[in-house]
Design a protein around this motif. Structure first.
Motif: not given
Length: 155
Positions: A144-155
């Motif tokens: 929580l203290s370091c995340v800026r954005r999330l990305k979901i990618t195909k395996c």
């Protein structure tokens, strides 16, 4: 011509200052120079408005939120996710599974056998330094203290 009708406003205020009752700890001469009211009590409608403003500030402080953008490969528009509304990784992953209608792998789930990787996506996050890391590698609070954005990618 004639003499000016007005004298120094501060001297007239200071000389007449002793006629008004002093409120506890307040300097009325300063208040009067600034054009402030000398009334000790505030009108009921101002008091009510002040109470409403304080209540709204308290509600804003109590309803903490930390939104990050979540992007998925193949979907041009990202979505916002409130991380503070989740108790941990499991809760967040369940929300993302439902939001994007997919199966998401993360570091803890990657060790499970029998998963069909061609039907799954991997969840990564960008930290403060701009590095992309796999979700679940660090404790939730550190995440929580370091995340800026999330990305979901195909395996």
């Amino acid at each position: 011509m004639g003499r000016r009708a007005s004298s120094s406003s501060s001297s007239s205020i200071e000389s007449s200052n002793h006629h008004f009752p002093r409120s506890s700890g307040s300097d009325l001469s300063t208040d009067l120079r600034l054009g402030l009211s000398i009334a000790a009590s505030t009108p009921p409608e101002q008091s009510w408005l002040r109470q409403q403003a304080v209540a709204e500030e308290e509600n804003e402080c109590n309803s903490a939120s930390f939104f990050v953008k979540v992007y998925m490969d193949g979907i041009p528009i990202g979505r916002k996710l409130n991380l503070l509304a989740h108790d941990g990784y499991h809760d967040m992953i369940r929300t993302l599974d439902h939001m994007f209608k997919t199966n998401i792998l993360w570091s803890e789930a990657a060790d499970v056998e029998g998963i069909q990787y061609e039907n799954c996506h991997v969840l990564t996050y960008e930290d403060r330094e701009g590095d992309w890391m796999m979700v679940g590698d660090v404790p939730w609070e550190m995440f929580l203290s370091c995340v800026r954005r999330l990305k979901i990618t195909k395996c």
